[in-house]
Scaffold this active site. Structure first.
Site, PDB file in Angstrom:
ATOM      1  N   CYS A   8      34.741  48.087  36.772  1.00 13.30           N
ATOM      2  CA  CYS A   8      35.950  48.816  37.149  1.00 13.30           C
ATOM      3  C   CYS A   8      36.380  49.669  35.960  1.00 13.30           C
ATOM      4  O   CYS A   8      35.859  49.512  34.844  1.00 13.30           O
ATOM      5  CB  CYS A   8      37.048  47.831  37.517  1.00 13.30           C
ATOM      6  SG  CYS A   8      37.520  46.807  36.119  1.00 13.30           S
ATOM      7  N   HIS A  67      34.023  38.383  32.402  1.00  7.52           N
ATOM      8  CA  HIS A  67      33.304  37.221  32.917  1.00  7.52           C
ATOM      9  C   HIS A  67      31.899  37.622  33.330  1.00  7.52           C
ATOM     10  O   HIS A  67      31.575  37.704  34.511  1.00  7.52           O
ATOM     11  CB  HIS A  67      34.078  36.607  34.096  1.00  7.52           C
ATOM     12  CG  HIS A  67      35.405  36.077  33.684  1.00  7.52           C
ATOM     13  ND1 HIS A  67      36.569  36.394  34.321  1.00  7.52           N
ATOM     14  CD2 HIS A  67      35.755  35.276  32.658  1.00  7.52           C
ATOM     15  CE1 HIS A  67      37.582  35.797  33.708  1.00  7.52           C
ATOM     16  NE2 HIS A  67      37.110  35.125  32.701  1.00  7.52           N
ATOM     17  N   GLU A 101      44.492  36.692  33.035  1.00  4.90           N
ATOM     18  CA  GLU A 101      45.436  37.766  33.385  1.00  4.90           C
ATOM     19  C   GLU A 101      46.802  37.163  33.751  1.00  4.90           C
ATOM     20  O   GLU A 101      47.849  37.681  33.359  1.00  4.90           O
ATOM     21  CB  GLU A 101      44.891  38.589  34.563  1.00  4.90           C
ATOM     22  CG  GLU A 101      45.790  39.762  34.915  1.00  4.90           C
ATOM     23  CD  GLU A 101      45.279  40.551  36.119  1.00  4.90           C
ATOM     24  OE1 GLU A 101      44.063  40.781  36.227  1.00  4.90           O
ATOM     25  OE2 GLU A 101      46.114  40.911  36.960  1.00  4.90           O
ATOM     26  N   ASN A 141      36.584  37.854  40.778  1.00  5.73           N
ATOM     27  CA  ASN A 141      36.593  38.961  41.749  1.00  5.73           C
ATOM     28  C   ASN A 141      35.271  39.027  42.508  1.00  5.73           C
ATOM     29  O   ASN A 141      35.246  39.392  43.675  1.00  5.73           O
ATOM     30  CB  ASN A 141      36.996  40.283  41.078  1.00  5.73           C
ATOM     31  CG  ASN A 141      35.922  40.869  40.203  1.00  5.73           C
ATOM     32  OD1 ASN A 141      35.021  41.526  40.686  1.00  5.73           O
ATOM     33  ND2 ASN A 141      35.995  40.624  38.901  1.00  5.73           N
TER      34      ASN A 141
HETATM   35  S1  SF4 Z   1      43.353  45.572  36.585  1.00  5.43           S
HETATM   36 FE1  SF4 Z   1      41.551  44.363  36.086  1.00  5.43          FE
HETATM   37  S2  SF4 Z   1      40.144  44.691  37.802  1.00  5.43           S
HETATM   38 FE2  SF4 Z   1      41.713  46.294  37.912  1.00  5.43          FE
HETATM   39  S3  SF4 Z   1      40.886  48.039  36.819  1.00  5.43           S
HETATM   40 FE3  SF4 Z   1      42.061  46.851  35.358  1.00  5.43          FE
HETATM   41  S4  SF4 Z   1      40.606  45.443  34.414  1.00  5.43           S
HETATM   42 FE4  SF4 Z   1      39.658  46.229  36.278  1.00  5.43          FE
END
Ligand code: SF4
Length: 282
Positions: free
Chosen positions: A12, A40, A124, A220
């Protein structure tokens, strides 16, 4: 046989950005340390270690060292402690996670109770809680709604761990709406996750088999697999090409492939190459 790769497969925006920041810092010669794994994914972690970034369990002496903050973010107390120990801080927290931090801090100041829909053990979520002065409520499942506590709340704000499943979140939000008189909901599922989830709700219906690539430690990726499996029983979760079983793909006309937000492009390419070659031989 046709191979259909999801447009959103793999890294991402936030993970790419964090890795760029990390490698640029290495190039400029910093002595870099990091609390925990950057993402991860075992291959990415190995690459980071090879580049010379040291993984720590606890902060040590920070003189002449840089502490890299991962995309998931960290509690405020980690920043304070690191600075006190002499570290310089290189903050690679994803901007979308930062945005969530801003929301909870602002709403706590306005006396809203903070409710986080997410995985209690995820970094997170720890990072979000760590921005607050008061205790937050974390809900990871509709069955886990702490009714006694919730019924006492007059006004609350809900934020969501960025990679949660939207359907599950909506179910929890609707249940809470009936219990809390003043409730504000910030859908903080990030854009890359939303796109991934849209694709994974469609691809399993359009392909005979689905392959989801990502580490078994990646939450995820697990969610992508679960959604896929619920729509197409020929869904398989692999970490690398070595786990592919030919009987999964031997007699199918199309295979859909996607990958979690921490899966490198090289692993995805390997899987596509392997499937392509294996099915050609037949
Ligand atoms: S919030 Fe997490 S999953 Fe979404 S773009 Fe940022 S790092 Fe990636």
């Amino acid at each position: 046989m046709k191979i259909n790769l999801a447009k959103s497969a793999g890294f991402c925006f936030g993970v790419k950005r964090a890795l760029d920041i990390a490698f640029k810092a290495v190039e400029s010669g910093g002595n870099i340390e990091m609390l925990g794994d950057i993402v991860h994914n075992e291959d990415v972690v190995k690459e980071i270690n090879r580049a010379g970034i040291k993984k720590l369990k606890h902060l040590g002496k920070g003189k002449n060292k840089i502490l890299l903050i991962r995309a998931h973010g960290e509690p405020i107390k980690t920043f304070i402690k690191a600075l006190r120990l002499g570290y310089k801080i290189l903050d690679a927290t994803c901007p979308m996670v930062k945005e969530m931090h801003k929301i909870v801090v602002k709403m706590e100041k306005k006396d809203f109770k903070i409710i986080i829909i997410g995985d209690k053990k995820h970094d997170e979520v720890h990072g979000i809680i760590g921005q607050l002065n008061r205790e937050a409520i974390i809900i990871d499942d509709i069955k886990g709604v702490p009714l006694k506590k919730i019924k006492r709340i007059k006004k609350a704000v809900i934020v969501v761990q960025s990679t949660q499943n939207l359907e599950k979140v909506i179910g929890i939000v609707n249940a809470l709406r009936k219990l809390i008189p003043k409730l504000r909901f910030f859908n903080t599922i990030c854009q890359p996750t939303r796109i991934k989830q849209q694709e994974i709700r469609l691809m399993p219906l359009l392909n005979d088999a689905m392959i989801i690539i990502g580490s078994k430690t990646s939450a995820n990726t697990k969610r992508l697999y679960e959604i896929s499996k619920s729509l197409n029983r020929n869904s398989f979760w692999i970490q690398s090409k070595y786990e592919i079983k030919l009987e999964w793909i031997k007699y199918v006309k199309s295979v859909g492939i996607t990958a979690g937000a921490s899966t490198p492009d090289a692993t995805i390419k390997d899987v596509i190459g392997y499937i392509g070659k294996s099915t050609q031989k037949d």
